[in-house]
Design a protein around this motif. Sequence first.
Motif: not given
Length: 372
Positions: A229-230, A235-239, A247-249, A293-294
């Motif tokens: 996740v570097r 937004d990318q982490a939620r996709r 998703c990654l996050g 919110e995250d």
Amino acid sequence: MPTAAPPTDHIVDLLDRAFAQSERLIAGVRPEQGTLPTPCDLFDVRTLVGHMVFAAERVAGAGRRQALAAEGPAVAGAADAEAAGAFATAAAEALDAWRRPGALDGEIVLPFGTFPATVVARIYVLEQVTHAWDLASAIGAQAQLDQELAATALPMAAEVIRPEYRGPEPMPFAAEVGVSLTASAADRLAGFMGRRVTSGVAMSGADERERADLVSTLGKHRGFLRQTVRDLTDDQARRRTTVSALCLGGIVKHVTRVEQRWTSFIEEGPAAFGAMDASAYAEHAASFAMTEEDTLAGLLEDYRAVADRTDALIGGLPSLEVAHPLPEAPWFEQGTAWTARRVVLHILAETAQHAGHADILREALDGAKTMG
């Protein structure tokens, strides 16, 4: 270690406080914990509780100057549901005996020698505090230990427990185990009283290597996930980058929750999971979602904090054999118990599995790979 033992007129107050600590811990023992091992090799949890009741009865007998038998069973017969009440009764009778005028005068004959009454009272304080540590360590209740009481008892132990009182039966005390000065007061006292403390003390080579291997391997797979996740935006982490809802996050959030709950299980048993109902299933599903919110930075910080707690717990457990029954759930075999070792291996498997999921999601996002 403190340098001054408490004054004589405070000894019975300390005994009262030690009894209160033991009573709280005994009241918190669940029936399914009865067969768990304890740091005291002679006892499992059930027989340790019985011995603590027996010991409280002997404290009362000594206070009344009754002859104490040198032989015979050292465990009082009390059913699980009656143990806390039996201990409370014995403790109350002991305190009544030791608060009588003149109770601290003269000498008292114990099975292993004759001592001033004030020394006997100190010995019984130390016995109660040590067995409370045994019990708390066995049932994962170390946080309930009275550290101030242990700190007060440390100089008393140094004054009372002489080298000639240590050794095999009938000597009451084992050889001292060295413990780091950075360990808690309760752990330092336990080591002085001959207990094998894993916090701040050298373990056997095999045990130390096993714990180090578990921590190292967990760290390696956590590192793979962090690497995956570097350099991502929130937004990318939620996709969602595949047909999966993952998703990654959300994966970071989920493995944090998994690790936190299972380490709580090591300390608290099945109560750490709460009721397995519809709300629990919904909470589990929500743990995969990264909300608006995250933030990825916040999720990673939460993950780091949980990881630090896990690593410290692995190093500080009295034994990797500490076990609890699994909560009732369709995916667990009924009546199964997991040791701390088994739980850590489960956390490791979950981490490795989800790190692999994350690698696929990241490659689908922008072609980046964790390795290669």
